[in-house]
Write a protein that holds these residues in place. Structure first.
Motif, PDB file in Angstrom:
ATOM      1  N   ILE A 190       0.878  -1.180   0.000  1.00  0.00           N
ATOM      2  CA  ILE A 190       0.000   0.000   0.000  1.00  0.00           C
ATOM      3  C   ILE A 190       0.909   1.222   0.000  1.00  0.00           C
ATOM      4  CG2 ILE A 190      -1.778   1.265   1.306  1.00  0.00           C
ATOM      5  CD1 ILE A 190      -2.460  -1.482   2.637  1.00  0.00           C
ATOM      6  N   GLY A 191       0.653   2.159  -0.898  1.00  0.00           N
ATOM      7  CA  GLY A 191       1.523   3.344  -0.928  1.00  0.00           C
ATOM      8  C   GLY A 191       1.021   4.370  -1.919  1.00  0.00           C
TER       9      GLY A 191
ATOM     10  N   ILE B 139       4.862   3.459  -5.071  1.00  0.00           N
ATOM     11  CA  ILE B 139       4.547   2.430  -6.074  1.00  0.00           C
ATOM     12  C   ILE B 139       4.667   3.105  -7.436  1.00  0.00           C
ATOM     13  CG2 ILE B 139       2.750   0.906  -6.974  1.00  0.00           C
ATOM     14  CD1 ILE B 139       1.599   0.858  -4.078  1.00  0.00           C
ATOM     15  N   PHE B 140       5.528   2.582  -8.281  1.00  0.00           N
ATOM     16  CA  PHE B 140       5.756   3.235  -9.566  1.00  0.00           C
ATOM     17  C   PHE B 140       4.772   2.718 -10.606  1.00  0.00           C
ATOM     18  CE2 PHE B 140       9.474   4.196  -7.197  1.00  0.00           C
ATOM     19  CZ  PHE B 140       9.678   5.520  -7.517  1.00  0.00           C
TER      20      PHE B 140
ATOM     21  N   ASP C 227      -0.553  11.140  -9.996  1.00  0.00           N
ATOM     22  CA  ASP C 227       0.582  11.168  -9.079  1.00  0.00           C
ATOM     23  C   ASP C 227       0.086  11.401  -7.658  1.00  0.00           C
ATOM     24  OD1 ASP C 227       3.218  10.732  -9.438  1.00  0.00           O
ATOM     25  OD2 ASP C 227       3.788  12.837  -9.411  1.00  0.00           O
ATOM     26  N   ASP C 228       0.685  10.732  -6.706  1.00  0.00           N
ATOM     27  CA  ASP C 228       0.413  10.930  -5.278  1.00  0.00           C
ATOM     28  C   ASP C 228      -0.855  10.263  -4.771  1.00  0.00           C
ATOM     29  OD1 ASP C 228       2.529  12.023  -4.143  1.00  0.00           O
ATOM     30  OD2 ASP C 228       1.806  14.095  -4.138  1.00  0.00           O
ATOM     31  N   GLU C 229      -1.620   9.663  -5.679  1.00  0.00           N
ATOM     32  CA  GLU C 229      -2.834   8.987  -5.244  1.00  0.00           C
ATOM     33  C   GLU C 229      -2.456   7.746  -4.416  1.00  0.00           C
ATOM     34  OE1 GLU C 229      -6.863   9.336  -7.874  1.00  0.00           O
ATOM     35  OE2 GLU C 229      -5.076   8.525  -8.812  1.00  0.00           O
ATOM     36  N   TRP C 230      -3.256   7.421  -3.411  1.00  0.00           N
ATOM     37  CA  TRP C 230      -3.004   6.198  -2.651  1.00  0.00           C
ATOM     38  C   TRP C 230      -3.438   5.003  -3.501  1.00  0.00           C
ATOM     39  CZ3 TRP C 230      -0.219   5.295   1.523  1.00  0.00           C
ATOM     40  CH2 TRP C 230       0.095   6.375   2.339  1.00  0.00           C
TER      41      TRP C 230
ATOM     42  N   ALA D 170      -7.195   4.914  -4.936  1.00  0.00           N
ATOM     43  CA  ALA D 170      -7.911   5.752  -3.974  1.00  0.00           C
ATOM     44  C   ALA D 170      -8.873   4.913  -3.112  1.00  0.00           C
ATOM     45  CB  ALA D 170      -8.676   6.869  -4.705  1.00  0.00           C
ATOM     46  N   PRO D 171      -8.365   3.915  -2.419  1.00  0.00           N
ATOM     47  CA  PRO D 171      -9.245   3.029  -1.646  1.00  0.00           C
ATOM     48  C   PRO D 171      -9.888   3.777  -0.477  1.00  0.00           C
ATOM     49  CG  PRO D 171      -6.942   2.601  -1.132  1.00  0.00           C
ATOM     50  CD  PRO D 171      -6.949   3.588  -2.242  1.00  0.00           C
ATOM     51  N   ASP D 172     -11.116   3.354  -0.113  1.00  0.00           N
ATOM     52  CA  ASP D 172     -11.720   3.997   1.064  1.00  0.00           C
ATOM     53  C   ASP D 172     -11.190   3.325   2.330  1.00  0.00           C
ATOM     54  OD1 ASP D 172     -13.126   1.663   1.448  1.00  0.00           O
ATOM     55  OD2 ASP D 172     -14.868   2.366   0.299  1.00  0.00           O
ATOM     56  N   GLU D 173     -11.579   3.878   3.477  1.00  0.00           N
ATOM     57  CA  GLU D 173     -11.012   3.417   4.758  1.00  0.00           C
ATOM     58  C   GLU D 173     -11.260   1.931   4.997  1.00  0.00           C
ATOM     59  OE1 GLU D 173      -8.928   4.208   7.119  1.00  0.00           O
ATOM     60  OE2 GLU D 173      -8.480   5.903   5.831  1.00  0.00           O
TER      61      GLU D 173
END
Ligand code: PEP
Ligand code: MG
Length: 575
Positions: free
Chosen positions: A15-16, A158-159, A213-216, A229-232
């Motif tokens: 996860i990153g 994560i690339f 870029d920068d999205e989880w 962009a996963p939820d909690e």
């Protein structure tokens, strides 16, 4: 939140944050250069080629000691492409003959070369076209003044990229994982990610366009899933899975030195599949009792010449050394013909999977085959070697191969080089015809190894590389199961060892089924060894054989599935 699905390369869950890399074909400028400025344009191209070669050299020099062993080889392949006249001389001529600018000349030549690779039958060789594109991209970047390696800024990430060259992967030391649009399980991206032990998913089609870029992101390398962009709730679920997997891996390590014996005392051989000789040592460390499949074609790939007898001998000897005295099964070349050596002269088969593959190619090129046979025989003088012939379908293929082995023996003997005169010779059962006439094969050979990957492909008429029919690729189809079972039974009757070395052997969901069929030798990717061993330790072959023979009596896939589920009802309860 959304999810994407691709090809699972393994490595677990990570996860990153996403780092989206710009790769491939930013617009290539195309313009004409006046004759008096053309030598200068050639010089500009040559300077860019030198820069990239320098970058690759620096990267190779600074490879850490623990870098995967494939890393250096891949960098060398890319450096060789930079010297390849088909790319470089041709681009130079485009500048001088047509007045094209350096970018245009190089990009068009790279496209033409990559296209030639894409036409090839063999999936491994098709992937090599991407190496050409990756090298050309790096030169184009250098021409545009934006060379250098992608920067892993800030925290590990994560690339995400349309494509990624091995050099870039190695430069991204802080990579948590890779999510790549192109490629399949045999791409360099996949090979390198596996040996770097980094989670990866390839073949995502357009992930690099959809992810910012920068999205989880959650990358599940084992299931080929990417969640953006996963939820909690999803994050919490995957964090739990991650923790459980870590715990599981640690627990499994305790089984490395435990003998693979079933509850009713049946001893099972667990062997490893390797592609490169250096992997043998890792396989032994992972608990493999031998190499059940050394895919020798990897020694022949990514080059324009054939490996010499001495080079092959050294590679086979290295694998033996890595196994420290345990047996190594070397499969003779399983490749789609001489197209690898000179694509411009070899016609593309209309139906490549049914063309001149593997033993068919080797028998058509006996001089090349004899070189390999001599190298394998010489290796047998250094340790326990078994020779395995791929893709047999006809008895005359065995006759011819045995005659050539005899000839190679005489040649090695005449030179006074040591070899094992009793080196076992086995055959792969991966064509339905071979399984259906298995008695013919089992009589003439010392052992059999079932290649389920191809056996499924040829039985169900499903191209194993075509994702559009992947859902129909069913290892548990009753027809496939019967062919596997028939082969195992024939081997047992004749007292000849039978192994399974296709992917099915490494699938813990299939372990009890195969044990129940009477299989006692499994060969798989080393990462699966302990999972399969755990299944074996909890299984009772006596009980399983009754259940499996009932399951094999039905043609109804639903009942087969139900039978399979019953075999595994409680994975931790003996069966
Ligand atoms: C097989 O076909 O199952 C096999 C092991 O060979 P490969 O995957 O190399 O074709
Ligand atoms: Mg095969």
């Amino acid at each position: 939140m959304f999810s994407l699905h691709g090809t699972a390369i393994g490595g677990g869950i990570v996860i990153g944050r996403a780092r989206v890399l710009e790769s491939r074909r930013f617009d290539v400028a195309r313009y004409h250069v006046q004759p008096e400025r053309q030598p200068g344009e050639v010089a500009r191209l040559e300077a860019a080629l030198r820069d990239v070669k320098g970058e690759l050299g620096t990267l190779a020099e600074h490879l850490p000691d623990d870098a995967p062993h494939e890393a250096r080889a891949l960098l060398e392949v890319h450096a060789m492409i930079l010297d390849d006249p088909l790319l470089v001389d041709a681009a130079r001529s485009q500048i001088l003959d047509h007045g094209w600018n350096a970018e245009w000349a190089l990009a068009s030549q790279a496209d033409a070369l990559a296209h030639q690779f894409e036409e090839l039958d063999d999936i491994y060789l098709r992937e090599r076209g991407r190496d050409v594109q990756q090298v050309a991209d790096r030169v184009l970047k250098s021409l545009s003044g934006s060379g250098g390696w992608p920067l892993a800024r800030g925290e590990p990430a994560i690339f995400v990229a349309a494509d990624i060259a091995p050099g870039d992967m190695l430069a991204l030391k802080s990579a948590l994982g890779f999510a790549i649009d192109l490629g399949g399980t045999t791409s360099h991206t996949a090979i390198l990610a596996r040996s770097m032990n980094v989670p990866a998913v390839v073949g995502l089609a357009c992930g690099s366009e959809l992810i910012r870029d920068d999205e989880w992101i959650i990358l599940d390398g084992d299931n080929g899933v990417l969640i953006v962009a996963p939820d909690e709730a999803i994050l919490a679920e995957y964090r739990n899975r991650q923790a459980a997997m870590r715990l599981e891996r640690e627990k499994l390590k305790r089984l490395i030195h435990v003998p693979a014996t079933t509850l009713d005392g049946v001893s099972i051989q667990l062997h490893a599949n390797i592609e490169l000789p250096e992997e043998a040592e890792q396989a032994r460390e992972a608990g493999a009792a031998g190499v059940g499949l050394f895919r020798s074609e990897f020694l022949f790939m990514g080059r324009r010449d054939l490996p010499s007898e001495d080079e092959q001998f050294e590679a086979y000897r290295l694998a033996l050394k890595g196994m420290g005295g345990a047996p190594v099964t070397i499969r003779t070349l399983d490749i789609g013909a001489d197209k690898a050596l000179d694509p411009s002269v070899a016609p593309t088969a209309a139906n490549p999977a049914l063309g001149q593959r593997a033993i068919r190619y080797c028998l058509a090129e006996p001089e090349m085959f004899l070189v390999q046979l001599r190298a394998i025989l010489r290796a047998s003088g250094c340790g326990p070697v078994r020779l395995l012939i791929p893709m047999l379908a006809h008895s005359h293929e065995i006759d011819q191969t045995l005659r050539l082995i005899e000839q190679a023996r005489a040649q090695v003997q005449a030179r006074g080089q040591p070899f094992d005169p009793a080196m076992p010779v086995g055959g792969m059962i991966e064509v339905p015809a071979a399984a259906l006439s298995v008695n013919l094969f089992v009589r003439r050979l010392d052992f059999l190894s079932i290649g389920t990957n191809d056996l499924i492909q040829y039985t169900l008429a499903i191209d194993r590389t075509d994702h559009t029919v992947a859902a129909l690729y069913d290892p548990f189809h009753p027809a496939v199961l019967r062919l596997i079972s028939m082969t195992i039974r024939a081997g047992r009757r004749a007292g000849k060892p039978v192994a399974v070395c296709g992917e099915l052997a490494g699938d813990p969901m299939a372990t009890r089924l195969l044990l129940g069929m009477g299989l006692s030798e499994f060969s798989m990717h080393p990462a699966s060894l302990l999972l399969v061993k755990r299944e074996i330790l909890l299984s009772d072959v006596g009980q399983l054989s009754h259940k499996v023979s009932r399951l094999l009596n039905t043609d109804d896939p639903v009942r087969v599935q139900a039978g399979l589920a019953r075999l595994r009802l409680d994975p931790h309860r003996p069966a």
